[in-house]
Enzyme design. Structure first.
Site, PDB file in Angstrom:
ATOM      1  N   CYS A   1      39.015  12.592 -25.152  1.00 24.67           N
ATOM      2  CA  CYS A   1      39.539  11.047 -26.527  1.00 24.67           C
ATOM      3  C   CYS A   1      38.065  10.611 -27.106  1.00 24.67           C
ATOM      4  O   CYS A   1      38.169  10.721 -28.270  1.00 24.67           O
ATOM      5  CB  CYS A   1      38.635  10.208 -25.275  1.00 24.67           C
ATOM      6  SG  CYS A   1      39.368   8.371 -26.198  1.00 24.67           S
TER       7      CYS A   1
ATOM      8  N   CYS B 104      41.949   4.972 -18.880  1.00 19.42           N
ATOM      9  CA  CYS B 104      43.000   3.765 -19.366  1.00 19.42           C
ATOM     10  C   CYS B 104      44.708   3.378 -19.349  1.00 19.42           C
ATOM     11  O   CYS B 104      45.354   2.158 -19.491  1.00 19.42           O
ATOM     12  CB  CYS B 104      42.293   3.576 -20.804  1.00 19.42           C
ATOM     13  SG  CYS B 104      42.512   5.215 -22.131  1.00 19.42           S
TER      14      CYS B 104
END
Length: 361
Positions: free
Chosen positions: A107, A204
């Site tokens: 990410c 997440c």
């Protein structure tokens, strides 16, 4: 004298306290700030509640509230396609190939410091700002260094090893010299709504920690059961699909061996998971690919450094042999437990990050 462009900063705001305080500090230092939240995935697509991830509406509203408090523009950018391709698809592929990925590294590499970096350029912003606990320093020869945070308990340099010289030149970590208590104090003093918001501890898009369940929902595929064996090939039982296991795992195996047993190797081609004793998990050598050197332009063929092969590990002394333009072979002085394919190996010279890459064997 800095140009107006060099005083413009794009703040990556997750809705958490760290990025909120980073935005405040940049504004206090006279920067023209724009706050943005990256929409990374559709919660329903990942099979998670809207309220249990960093992409929740609550997080967006928290970030928007802080931006309003600071008087800076705020936007939500849709990066769901990039996130699926560069993070979620890579996450799934790693587990399908018997590896254990670190999606936070992907990410950072592909979203925060690539997609967002390019969006910052389009908006005329000279810097991308995040709430990471790490430091950037410019050496006398002009080379940028990535360094550990001043607070070792919060240091996040391990997940930032992929930063290039170009990215380091246009990135700032305002929290690098602070500890978490100081960060929360500033947030409280500024009456930020999220001053006491807890830190996110989970991936997440898998907030419940059920990686295998997420992969099955995401792909719609069935992952067949197979054999648990010992290192000699003797069948000890049956696993529920290789995506449910990682090297070093002890719990959830469903094996009554009369002694503790651990996952020591995953063999996707044979749909087999090898179990062994704790001592079978210790190894001294590993290969690392996709290696990004930060502190060297041209590294020596062999050098000494400290290395860590997981986020929470204390780095250990090793000899590093450069085997290619983006590959190294690491030999630890002492055997290390559960070196895991797919995780990152990051090299340090004191507080300075030499570089890092992905463990392949």
């Amino acid at each position: 004298m800095e140009s107006d462009n060099m005083k413009k900063a794009l703040i990556a705001m997750s809705g958490g306290v760290d990025s909120s305080v980073a935005a405040y500090l940049m504004k206090e230092h006279g920067y023209d700030c724009i706050g943005v939240t990256m929409k990374l995935f559709q919660n329903e697509d990942a099979g998670v509640s809207r309220k249990k991830s960093c992409c929740s509406l609550d997080d967006v509203e928290d970030a928007r509230s802080v931006a309003h408090n600071l008087g800076i523009p705020y936007y939500v950018f849709n990066f769901t396609a990039d996130f699926k391709k560069q993070v979620m698809d890579r996450f799934v592929a790693a587990y399908e190939n018997g590896a254990t990925p670190n999606p936070c590294i992907d990410c950072n590499r592909y979203l925060k410091f690539n997609s967002l970096y390019h969006r910052a350029e389009e908006l005329g912003c000279h810097y991308v700002i995040t709430g990471h606990y790490a430091r950037i320093e410019k050496r006398e020869d002009g080379r940028y260094l990535l360094k550990k945070a001043a607070d070792p308990a919060k240091d996040q340099s391990y997940v930032l090893y992929s930063l290039t010289q170009e990215q380091l030149a246009h990135t700032m970590f305002p929290l690098g010299d602070m500890n978490k208590h100081q960060t929360r104090m500033i947030a409280d003093q500024q009456n930020f709504y999220n001053a006491d918001k807890p830190d996110s501890q989970d991936i997440c898009f898998v907030p419940d920690g059920d990686y295998a369940g997420f992969i099955r929902r995401f792909t719609g595929k069935d992952y067949p059961a197979g054999d648990f064996t010992d290192k000699d090939g003797n069948v000890l039982g049956h696993h529920k699909g290789i995506i449910g296991y990682t090297v070093g795992q002890r719990k959830g195996l469903g094996i009554a061996a009369g002694k503790p047993v651990y996952v020591t190797k995953i063999c996707p081609a044979e749909n087999r998971v090898i179990l062994g004793d704790n001592e079978d998990l210790f190894h001294r050598e590993l290969d690392v690919e996709d290696f990004n050197f930060i502190s060297f332009d041209t590294p020596p063929a062999e050098f000494r450094a400290k290395a860590k092969v997981r986020y929470r590990q204390k780095e250990q002394w090793a000899t590093v042999k450069v085997t290619g333009e983006h590959s190294v072979h690491i030999i630890f002085d002492e055997p290390q437990r559960a070196i895991t394919k797919g995780q990152a190996a990051v090299l340090y010279d004191g507080d300075v990050v030499i570089g890092g890459g992905v463990i392949t064997g």
